[in-house]
Scaffold this motif. Structure first.
Motif, PDB file in Angstrom:
ATOM      1  N   ASP A  29       0.042  -4.194  40.284  1.00 22.76           N
ATOM      2  CA  ASP A  29       0.559  -5.340  41.032  1.00 22.76           C
ATOM      3  C   ASP A  29      -0.463  -6.464  40.899  1.00 22.76           C
ATOM      4  O   ASP A  29      -1.269  -6.707  41.785  1.00 22.76           O
TER       5      ASP A  29
ATOM      6  N   LYS B 249      12.409  -5.799  41.857  1.00 22.67           N
ATOM      7  CA  LYS B 249      11.004  -5.469  42.107  1.00 22.67           C
ATOM      8  C   LYS B 249      10.925  -4.138  42.856  1.00 22.67           C
ATOM      9  O   LYS B 249      11.838  -3.795  43.611  1.00 22.67           O
TER      10      LYS B 249
ATOM     11  N   THR C 192       6.862  -6.408  39.753  1.00 20.54           N
ATOM     12  CA  THR C 192       7.957  -7.051  39.035  1.00 20.54           C
ATOM     13  C   THR C 192       8.175  -6.328  37.714  1.00 20.54           C
ATOM     14  O   THR C 192       7.359  -5.505  37.304  1.00 20.54           O
TER      15      THR C 192
ATOM     16  N   ASP D 204      14.934   0.767  42.866  1.00 20.96           N
ATOM     17  CA  ASP D 204      15.041  -0.579  43.422  1.00 20.96           C
ATOM     18  C   ASP D 204      16.222  -0.649  44.388  1.00 20.96           C
ATOM     19  O   ASP D 204      17.293  -1.160  44.064  1.00 20.96           O
TER      20      ASP D 204
ATOM     21  N   ALA E 231       4.626  -6.062  45.540  1.00 23.30           N
ATOM     22  CA  ALA E 231       5.826  -5.659  44.802  1.00 23.30           C
ATOM     23  C   ALA E 231       5.522  -5.678  43.305  1.00 23.30           C
ATOM     24  O   ALA E 231       4.787  -6.531  42.824  1.00 23.30           O
TER      25      ALA E 231
ATOM     26  N   THR F  92       8.772  -1.909  45.599  1.00 21.04           N
ATOM     27  CA  THR F  92       7.771  -2.007  46.662  1.00 21.04           C
ATOM     28  C   THR F  92       7.342  -0.604  47.095  1.00 21.04           C
ATOM     29  O   THR F  92       7.930   0.394  46.688  1.00 21.04           O
TER      30      THR F  92
ATOM     31  N   TRP G 144       3.315   4.762  44.900  1.00 15.77           N
ATOM     32  CA  TRP G 144       2.737   3.433  45.074  1.00 15.77           C
ATOM     33  C   TRP G 144       1.225   3.484  44.869  1.00 15.77           C
ATOM     34  O   TRP G 144       0.636   2.616  44.243  1.00 15.77           O
TER      35      TRP G 144
END
Lengths: 123, 189
Positions: free
Chosen positions: B55, B37, B63, B31, B61, B39, B48
């Motif tokens: 997500d 969060k 959380t 982070d 993002a 990303t 990702w």
């Protein structure tokens, strides 16, 4: 890389739900899945396809994933442990460096006296 | 097949698969802007891709709450028998009677027979119940895993076609005396 049998196909015994793939039942099906995989991952290294008979995977006990380095002499220079636990790119990298520096030593001219042209043979 | 460009599958992802993600550690590590969060920019494209399905509000993002739900589900690895049944039922149970009969399943018979655990001639939800436990039990007794070649052994030779070209072939032994070859065995899942 060598693309081989899916580890977690949706119709397998431990189905993966993130990437949903039915276990390919023909070389052609497997090729399509592999093509998509190579494209999605953006792999630039050459990718080979093991057939649905898994002949190469079996010879290398490579299911679900595994790393090897084959030396210039055709012998196994590094055999990684069974993946995913034993899948260690770090170890492979070290093995590659070792192998490349060994063959660089071999190729480099020996220190000391430079090679003389062989004396002309008298006749 | 040259021994380069090999390290794109990072050891971080392998380690993460083994342990299951630790949320606090992940936030500490990734982070970058400390907004609590994660990303795509912070995680990198590869992670990702693996994590973005958690997500749940699709705001780009993850959380802490979303990360926790991921952690509970083992980081998205491994399987869900329910999901497997649902996928196959959606795809093959044409008349939606809760059974996939042979006529509905257009793939090979060997797979059908394998999936039909209780041998009643149709695939039903029951064929997936308790499947993982049974398979795990079976797995423990598995003795016939093939032996892997060891360092120093002559590498088993093979000739395979390229994924993107079914006509082009590469033979392992053709590199002998020329250069080393890294072999990376794997699949999508």
């Amino acid at each position: 890389m060598v693309y081989c049998r899916e580890a977690h196909p949706i119709d397998g015994k431990n189905p993966g739900t993130k990437t949903v793939i039915e276990d390919p039942i023909s070389d052609q099906e497997r090729r399509e899945v592999a093509r998509k995989f190579v494209a999605d991952m953006g792999l630039e290294m050459p990718a080979l396809l093991d057939g649905v008979d898994d002949a190469v995977s079996r010879a290398y006990a490579s299911h679900p994933d595994r790393l090897y380095l084959i030396g210039k002499d055709g012998k196994v220079a590094y055999a990684g442990d069974r993946g995913p636990k034993g899948f260690s790119p770090k170890e492979l990298r070290a093995a590659i460096q070792k192998e490349l520096s060994a063959s660089a030593d071999e190729a480099a001219p020996k220190s000391g006296t430079p090679k003389q042209p062989s004396p002309e043979k008298g006749r | 097949m040259a021994a380069v460009a090999v390290l794109s599958l990072s050891s971080e992802s392998a380690a993460q698969r083994r342990r299951g993600p630790n949320i606090t550690r992940m936030l500490q590590r990734f982070d970058a802007d400390k907004d609590g969060k994660l990303t795509e920019d912070e995680l990198g494209a590869q992670m990702w891709r693996r994590m973005s399905r958690f997500d749940s509000d699709s705001d780009g993002a993850l959380t802490k709450q979303e990360l926790e739900s991921m952690s509970r589900r083992g980081g998205g690895r491994g399987g869900s028998s329910d999901a497997a049944w649902k996928f196959l039922a959606d795809k093959y149970d044409a008349n939606k009677d809760g059974k996939i009969e042979k006529g509905e399943y257009d793939r090979d018979e060997a797979t059908f027979t394998r999936l039909d655990k209780n041998g009643d001639g149709a695939l039903t939800k029951e064929d997936w119940q308790g499947e993982q436990e049974r398979e795990r039990g079976r797995g423990r007794g598995r003795a016939s895993r093939p032996a892997a070649p060891k360092a120093g052994d002559v590498a088993p030779d093979f000739e395979l076609t390229f994924v993107d070209d079914s006509e082009a072939k590469a033979k392992l032994s053709s590199f002998t005396g020329d250069k080393p070859v890294a072999l990376i065995f794997g699949s999508c899942t």
